[in-house]
Design a protein around this motif. Structure first.
Motif, PDB file in Angstrom:
ATOM      1  N   TYR A 130       0.823  -1.211   0.000  1.00 32.15           N
ATOM      2  CA  TYR A 130       0.000   0.000   0.000  1.00 32.15           C
ATOM      3  C   TYR A 130       0.858   1.263   0.000  1.00 32.15           C
ATOM      4  CZ  TYR A 130      -2.972   3.745   1.708  1.00 32.15           C
ATOM      5  OH  TYR A 130      -3.609   4.964   1.854  1.00 32.15           O
ATOM      6  N   ARG A 131       1.869   1.316   0.849  1.00 32.87           N
ATOM      7  CA  ARG A 131       2.693   2.520   0.966  1.00 32.87           C
ATOM      8  C   ARG A 131       3.548   2.756  -0.285  1.00 32.87           C
ATOM      9  NH1 ARG A 131       0.855   1.143   5.549  1.00 32.87           N
ATOM     10  NH2 ARG A 131       0.785   2.532   7.359  1.00 32.87           N
ATOM     11  N   CYS A 132       4.125   1.696  -0.816  1.00 31.40           N
ATOM     12  CA  CYS A 132       4.957   1.866  -2.014  1.00 31.40           C
ATOM     13  C   CYS A 132       4.123   2.307  -3.216  1.00 31.40           C
ATOM     14  CB  CYS A 132       5.696   0.570  -2.330  1.00 31.40           C
ATOM     15  SG  CYS A 132       7.041   0.200  -1.175  1.00 31.40           S
ATOM     16  N   GLN A 133       2.935   1.759  -3.333  1.00 25.91           N
ATOM     17  CA  GLN A 133       2.069   2.153  -4.444  1.00 25.91           C
ATOM     18  C   GLN A 133       1.533   3.564  -4.256  1.00 25.91           C
ATOM     19  OE1 GLN A 133      -0.945  -0.909  -4.731  1.00 25.91           O
ATOM     20  NE2 GLN A 133       0.389  -2.303  -5.872  1.00 25.91           N
ATOM     21  N   ALA A 134       1.153   3.912  -3.027  1.00 26.85           N
ATOM     22  CA  ALA A 134       0.588   5.234  -2.762  1.00 26.85           C
ATOM     23  C   ALA A 134       1.598   6.336  -3.002  1.00 26.85           C
ATOM     24  CB  ALA A 134       0.068   5.302  -1.325  1.00 26.85           C
ATOM     25  N   ALA A 135       2.859   6.085  -2.655  1.00 27.48           N
ATOM     26  CA  ALA A 135       3.882   7.127  -2.737  1.00 27.48           C
ATOM     27  C   ALA A 135       4.724   7.059  -4.005  1.00 27.48           C
ATOM     28  CB  ALA A 135       4.806   7.037  -1.517  1.00 27.48           C
ATOM     29  N   GLY A 136       4.664   5.936  -4.701  1.00 23.70           N
ATOM     30  CA  GLY A 136       5.551   5.781  -5.847  1.00 23.70           C
ATOM     31  C   GLY A 136       7.004   5.697  -5.400  1.00 23.70           C
ATOM     32  N   ILE A 137       7.259   4.849  -4.414  1.00 28.70           N
ATOM     33  CA  ILE A 137       8.592   4.734  -3.820  1.00 28.70           C
ATOM     34  C   ILE A 137       9.622   4.269  -4.863  1.00 28.70           C
ATOM     35  CG2 ILE A 137       9.985   3.498  -2.107  1.00 28.70           C
ATOM     36  CD1 ILE A 137       8.094   5.528  -0.876  1.00 28.70           C
ATOM     37  N   LYS A 138      10.758   4.961  -4.918  1.00 29.49           N
ATOM     38  CA  LYS A 138      11.849   4.573  -5.825  1.00 29.49           C
ATOM     39  C   LYS A 138      12.890   3.725  -5.111  1.00 29.49           C
ATOM     40  CE  LYS A 138      15.267   6.444  -9.075  1.00 29.49           C
ATOM     41  NZ  LYS A 138      15.758   7.675  -9.766  1.00 29.49           N
ATOM     42  N   MET A 139      13.169   4.055  -3.845  1.00 30.11           N
ATOM     43  CA  MET A 139      14.162   3.303  -3.086  1.00 30.11           C
ATOM     44  C   MET A 139      13.667   3.081  -1.668  1.00 30.11           C
ATOM     45  SD  MET A 139      18.193   4.208  -2.308  1.00 30.11           S
ATOM     46  CE  MET A 139      19.204   3.084  -1.341  1.00 30.11           C
ATOM     47  N   ALA A 140      14.000   1.931  -1.097  1.00 30.98           N
ATOM     48  CA  ALA A 140      13.658   1.623   0.291  1.00 30.98           C
ATOM     49  C   ALA A 140      14.933   1.348   1.070  1.00 30.98           C
ATOM     50  CB  ALA A 140      12.730   0.414   0.360  1.00 30.98           C
ATOM     51  N   VAL A 141      15.049   1.957   2.239  1.00 32.33           N
ATOM     52  CA  VAL A 141      16.160   1.690   3.156  1.00 32.33           C
ATOM     53  C   VAL A 141      15.544   1.052   4.395  1.00 32.33           C
ATOM     54  CG1 VAL A 141      18.120   2.634   4.400  1.00 32.33           C
ATOM     55  CG2 VAL A 141      17.369   3.716   2.270  1.00 32.33           C
ATOM     56  N   LYS A 154       8.376  -9.956   0.282  1.00 30.66           N
ATOM     57  CA  LYS A 154       7.068 -10.533  -0.025  1.00 30.66           C
ATOM     58  C   LYS A 154       6.200  -9.537  -0.797  1.00 30.66           C
ATOM     59  CE  LYS A 154       6.776 -13.593   4.014  1.00 30.66           C
ATOM     60  NZ  LYS A 154       6.056 -13.842   5.310  1.00 30.66           N
ATOM     61  N   ALA A 155       6.399  -8.262  -0.474  1.00 34.74           N
ATOM     62  CA  ALA A 155       5.603  -7.218  -1.125  1.00 34.74           C
ATOM     63  C   ALA A 155       6.168  -6.805  -2.476  1.00 34.74           C
ATOM     64  CB  ALA A 155       5.526  -5.990  -0.212  1.00 34.74           C
ATOM     65  N   ALA A 156       7.450  -7.042  -2.687  1.00 38.67           N
ATOM     66  CA  ALA A 156       8.174  -6.508  -3.843  1.00 38.67           C
ATOM     67  C   ALA A 156       7.514  -6.746  -5.196  1.00 38.67           C
ATOM     68  CB  ALA A 156       9.601  -7.053  -3.845  1.00 38.67           C
ATOM     69  N   PRO A 157       6.928  -7.937  -5.475  1.00 39.19           N
ATOM     70  CA  PRO A 157       6.324  -8.136  -6.795  1.00 39.19           C
ATOM     71  C   PRO A 157       5.215  -7.136  -7.134  1.00 39.19           C
ATOM     72  CG  PRO A 157       6.638 -10.244  -5.697  1.00 39.19           C
ATOM     73  CD  PRO A 157       6.938  -9.184  -4.685  1.00 39.19           C
ATOM     74  N   GLU A 158       4.582  -6.559  -6.122  1.00 34.37           N
ATOM     75  CA  GLU A 158       3.510  -5.586  -6.360  1.00 34.37           C
ATOM     76  C   GLU A 158       3.983  -4.138  -6.214  1.00 34.37           C
ATOM     77  OE1 GLU A 158      -0.452  -6.651  -4.692  1.00 34.37           O
ATOM     78  OE2 GLU A 158       0.657  -8.310  -3.742  1.00 34.37           O
ATOM     79  N   CYS A 159       5.264  -3.946  -5.931  1.00 32.74           N
ATOM     80  CA  CYS A 159       5.821  -2.602  -5.755  1.00 32.74           C
ATOM     81  C   CYS A 159       6.615  -2.228  -7.010  1.00 32.74           C
ATOM     82  CB  CYS A 159       6.703  -2.545  -4.506  1.00 32.74           C
ATOM     83  SG  CYS A 159       5.850  -3.007  -2.970  1.00 32.74           S
ATOM     84  N   ASN A 160       5.903  -1.910  -8.052  1.00 33.13           N
ATOM     85  CA  ASN A 160       6.514  -1.762  -9.375  1.00 33.13           C
ATOM     86  C   ASN A 160       7.446  -0.566  -9.494  1.00 33.13           C
ATOM     87  OD1 ASN A 160       5.071  -4.021 -10.286  1.00 33.13           O
ATOM     88  ND2 ASN A 160       3.289  -2.759 -10.798  1.00 33.13           N
ATOM     89  N   THR A 161       7.270   0.442  -8.636  1.00 34.44           N
ATOM     90  CA  THR A 161       8.107   1.649  -8.761  1.00 34.44           C
ATOM     91  C   THR A 161       9.446   1.515  -8.062  1.00 34.44           C
ATOM     92  OG1 THR A 161       7.137   2.662  -6.786  1.00 34.44           O
ATOM     93  CG2 THR A 161       6.060   3.139  -8.914  1.00 34.44           C
ATOM     94  N   VAL A 162       9.582   0.519  -7.176  1.00 31.63           N
ATOM     95  CA  VAL A 162      10.811   0.371  -6.395  1.00 31.63           C
ATOM     96  C   VAL A 162      11.936  -0.160  -7.277  1.00 31.63           C
ATOM     97  CG1 VAL A 162      11.901  -0.759  -4.425  1.00 31.63           C
ATOM     98  CG2 VAL A 162       9.529   0.014  -4.258  1.00 31.63           C
ATOM     99  N   GLU A 163      13.007   0.618  -7.383  1.00 28.56           N
ATOM    100  CA  GLU A 163      14.166   0.242  -8.187  1.00 28.56           C
ATOM    101  C   GLU A 163      15.343  -0.208  -7.341  1.00 28.56           C
ATOM    102  OE1 GLU A 163      15.177   3.518 -10.694  1.00 28.56           O
ATOM    103  OE2 GLU A 163      13.133   3.765 -11.470  1.00 28.56           O
ATOM    104  N   LEU A 164      15.403   0.270  -6.089  1.00 25.79           N
ATOM    105  CA  LEU A 164      16.556   0.014  -5.230  1.00 25.79           C
ATOM    106  C   LEU A 164      16.108  -0.333  -3.818  1.00 25.79           C
ATOM    107  CD1 LEU A 164      18.410   3.225  -6.367  1.00 25.79           C
ATOM    108  CD2 LEU A 164      19.285   0.928  -6.851  1.00 25.79           C
ATOM    109  N   LYS A 165      16.856  -1.192  -3.162  1.00 25.97           N
ATOM    110  CA  LYS A 165      16.578  -1.502  -1.759  1.00 25.97           C
ATOM    111  C   LYS A 165      17.904  -1.719  -1.048  1.00 25.97           C
ATOM    112  CE  LYS A 165      15.729  -6.376  -2.916  1.00 25.97           C
ATOM    113  NZ  LYS A 165      14.767  -7.509  -2.830  1.00 25.97           N
ATOM    114  N   ALA A 166      18.021  -1.133   0.137  1.00 26.59           N
ATOM    115  CA  ALA A 166      19.248  -1.222   0.925  1.00 26.59           C
ATOM    116  C   ALA A 166      18.910  -1.637   2.341  1.00 26.59           C
ATOM    117  CB  ALA A 166      19.986   0.118   0.920  1.00 26.59           C
ATOM    118  N   VAL A 167      19.817  -2.360   2.973  1.00 27.57           N
ATOM    119  CA  VAL A 167      19.593  -2.869   4.322  1.00 27.57           C
ATOM    120  C   VAL A 167      20.711  -2.387   5.238  1.00 27.57           C
ATOM    121  CG1 VAL A 167      20.825  -5.032   3.846  1.00 27.57           C
ATOM    122  CG2 VAL A 167      19.129  -4.969   5.687  1.00 27.57           C
ATOM    123  N   THR A 168      20.381  -2.175   6.505  1.00 25.99           N
ATOM    124  CA  THR A 168      21.368  -1.746   7.497  1.00 25.99           C
ATOM    125  C   THR A 168      21.859  -2.933   8.303  1.00 25.99           C
ATOM    126  OG1 THR A 168      19.795  -1.357   9.296  1.00 25.99           O
ATOM    127  CG2 THR A 168      20.110   0.422   7.695  1.00 25.99           C
ATOM    128  N   GLY A 169      22.904  -2.690   9.079  1.00 21.00           N
ATOM    129  CA  GLY A 169      23.426  -3.734   9.957  1.00 21.00           C
ATOM    130  C   GLY A 169      24.313  -4.729   9.244  1.00 21.00           C
TER     131      GLY A 169
END
Length: 560
Positions: A130-141, A154-169
């Motif tokens: 819901y949040r990625c689609q509502a905002a048109g998220i390009k990157m997630a940290v 699990k959500a990624a297949p429906e988050c079509n605008t997300v191009e990048l994802k980064a993780v901490t730790g």
């Protein structure tokens, strides 16, 4: 000169009276104002070695971050984002709990002109979609703690605008995840403020945050670059943050409240902020941190004060603590009185929303708290109490809390731009020169406001309008009640009757005698017609992921 003086023209202590503050408080807002450059970087140049944040991990590790450090690391983070292709106007999702990396990322996005989208680590895959689609998220940290990356995947297949994802730790999170910390560590620390089309304007979107969503899907609240200026009142005048002090607001960075108490207003005051990255709230643990780190100013929701008061507060050295505040929900007078007896300190209440900054409060030293009252409208906000036709009501009459806002151009600094990609909801809440908060209150003869409840929560019984807060406050005074939620249930004679859903304190068991005792207690504490005719004991109350009670869920359960 303290940083905020440049924007309001006077030092806090130069305002002689509350009338003086109301009359002369105003904010100078340059067309190109950007908090990261015009406040943080200026502090870093003038006072590079001054403490900006004392961060404590859940394992007890400590990290002292100066303003000079904040500039350097936000520059490195900005360079890392830019190298990945993040540019002005891009939306970046931040799910970072209470990590100091949140501050690096936020400041970096401010510098680029990208839009920061705060979210909590408690989200499920459905929430991410819901949040990625509502905002048109390009990157997630995303934080490496827990299962956040797995839920996001699990959500990624429906988050079509997300191009990048980064993780901490430095966590190995699976395919496609970038190591966020390694990326910023390797980036250069020099950053030049953009010019021309890449430069930010004060009218550009700065951040978006999702409302609590007590009914339906949460709305996406958009604030522009003037938003931090609205928090001068929050940090400087309400929290009373001091240049040599250490301010502690309990909030996860997934919520806008973290910007109220761990960011803008405190740094305008040149105060250091204390950040404790705990997993679960424990009253004794927080009291120990207040004592150990000599916290000077403190803010927490009433529920957390209530849990701390279950401990032996007098055994902790809170002598450094000078000022206490609360927000997030209405403050029960009993909590106020118990805290004052235990510490000698008053709790200064404040009211605001995701859509606003502090719009009603008890501002020390001009306004002393009246237990149970929200306080007075804060300077700059044209706060009014109106009826269903938008007309101001007389003292003592309950109405909706509204803020005067003729247009986006003339609105007070701190009022939101609107609901992103949701013009219908924006027009429903903001029309006829008023922003409608959806909260109700009444004003007494001295001008103090007294909270009644959300519009949808008002109970109409036998011709009376009953706000849940006043009944819950009465119940809170009984030692058997840990917390409660008051709602209305249909009644063929009265229309609705008052119902109390109660979580009991340790040592108490549900029984008919206790029901009668609680009913009689409410009759004696408030107007007798408000007493709960129906009482249900439960193990826990339904709440949003931000911790607010979902009375709508109780009403739906009762209707079914």
């Amino acid at each position: 000169m303290i940083m905020y003086e440049k924007y309001i023209g006077r030092h806090r202590d130069e305002f002689v009276t509350l009338e003086d503050l109301y009359k002369n408080y105003s904010i100078d807002c340059p067309d190109d104002f950007n908090f990261a450059y015009d406040v943080l970087d200026v502090l870093a140049e003038k006072k590079p070695d001054k403490l900006a944040m004392l961060w404590v991990g859940k394992d007890g590790s400590e990290k002292r971050i100066t303003f000079g450090d904040m500039k350097r690391w936000s520059n490195k983070t900005a360079n890392y984002f830019k190298a990945l292709g993040i540019k002005k106007g891009d939306f970046v999702l931040l799910v970072l709990k209470r990590s100091y990396l949140f501050w690096y990322a936020m400041l970096a996005l401010h510098k680029i002109g990208a839009v920061a989208v705060q979210a909590t680590h408690l989200l499920t895959a459905k929430d991410y979609v819901y949040r990625c689609q509502a905002a048109g998220i390009k990157m997630a940290v995303i934080t490496g703690d827990g299962d956040c990356t797995r839920d996001f995947d699990k959500a990624a297949p429906e988050c079509n605008t997300v191009e990048l994802k980064a993780v901490t730790g430095h966590k190995a999170a699976g395919e496609g995840w970038l190591d966020f910390e390694a990326g910023i560590e390797a980036a250069p620390d020099h950053w030049q403020r953009p010019t021309g089309e890449e430069a930010t304007k004060v009218t550009d979107i700065l951040i978006t945050a999702f409302s609590s969503g007590t009914t339906g899907y949460p709305k996406m609240v958009a604030h522009d670059h003037s938003y931090p200026l609205g928090h001068i009142i929050t940090g400087v005048f309400w929290h009373r943050a001091e240049p040599d002090g250490l301010h502690f607001t309990i909030s996860d960075t997934g919520w806008l409240k973290s910007l109220w108490g761990k960011f803008y207003g405190q740094w305008f005051a040149e105060s250091a902020v204390f950040t404790y990255d705990f997993d679960s709230f424990k009253g004794a643990d927080i009291l120990e941190k207040l004592a150990k780190y000599r916290i000077t100013t403190f803010c927490a929701p009433p529920t957390m004060y209530r849990f701390m008061l279950k401990e032996d507060v007098g055994t902790y050295d809170l002598s450094a603590l000078k000022h206490c505040c609360t927000a997030g929900e209405a403050l029960n007078p009993e909590v106020y009185n118990q805290w004052k007896r235990a510490t000698g300190l008053r709790i200064f209440e404040g009211f605001g929303q995701t859509e606003t900054t502090l719009s009603c409060s008890t501002l020390y030293p001009w306004v002393q708290p009246r237990p149970g009252s929200m306080g007075l409208p804060t300077p700059g906000y044209g706060l009014v109490i109106v009826d269903e036709n938008g007309r101001e009501v007389d003292p003592g009459v309950t109405g909706e809390i509204c803020l005067k806002a003729d247009s986006m151009e003339t609105r007070t600094k701190g009022i939101f731009m609107g609901y992103y990609r949701d013009e219908m909801s924006t027009q429903k809440a903001w029309h006829d020169g008023l922003y409608h908060t959806g909260d109700t209150a009444y004003r007494d003869e001295l001008g103090f406001l007294w909270y009644v409840g959300r519009n949808d929560d008002i109970i109409k019984s036998s011709g009376y309008r009953i706000g849940p807060f006043e009944v819950e406050s009465a119940l809170a005074e009984h030692p058997a009640v840990l917390e409660s939620a008051v709602t209305g249930i249909p009644d063929p004679i009265r229309g609705f009757v008052v119902k109390a859903t109660i979580v009991l304190s340790k040592g108490y068991e549900p029984c008919e005698e206790l029901v009668k005792e609680l009913q009689e207690h409410v009759k004696k504490t408030t107007a007798p017609y408000k007493y709960p005719r129906v009482v249900e004991f439960v193990a826990e109350l339904p709440k949003t992921i931000s911790g607010k009670i979902r009375r709508v869920a109780i009403r739906e359960k009762d209707m079914n």
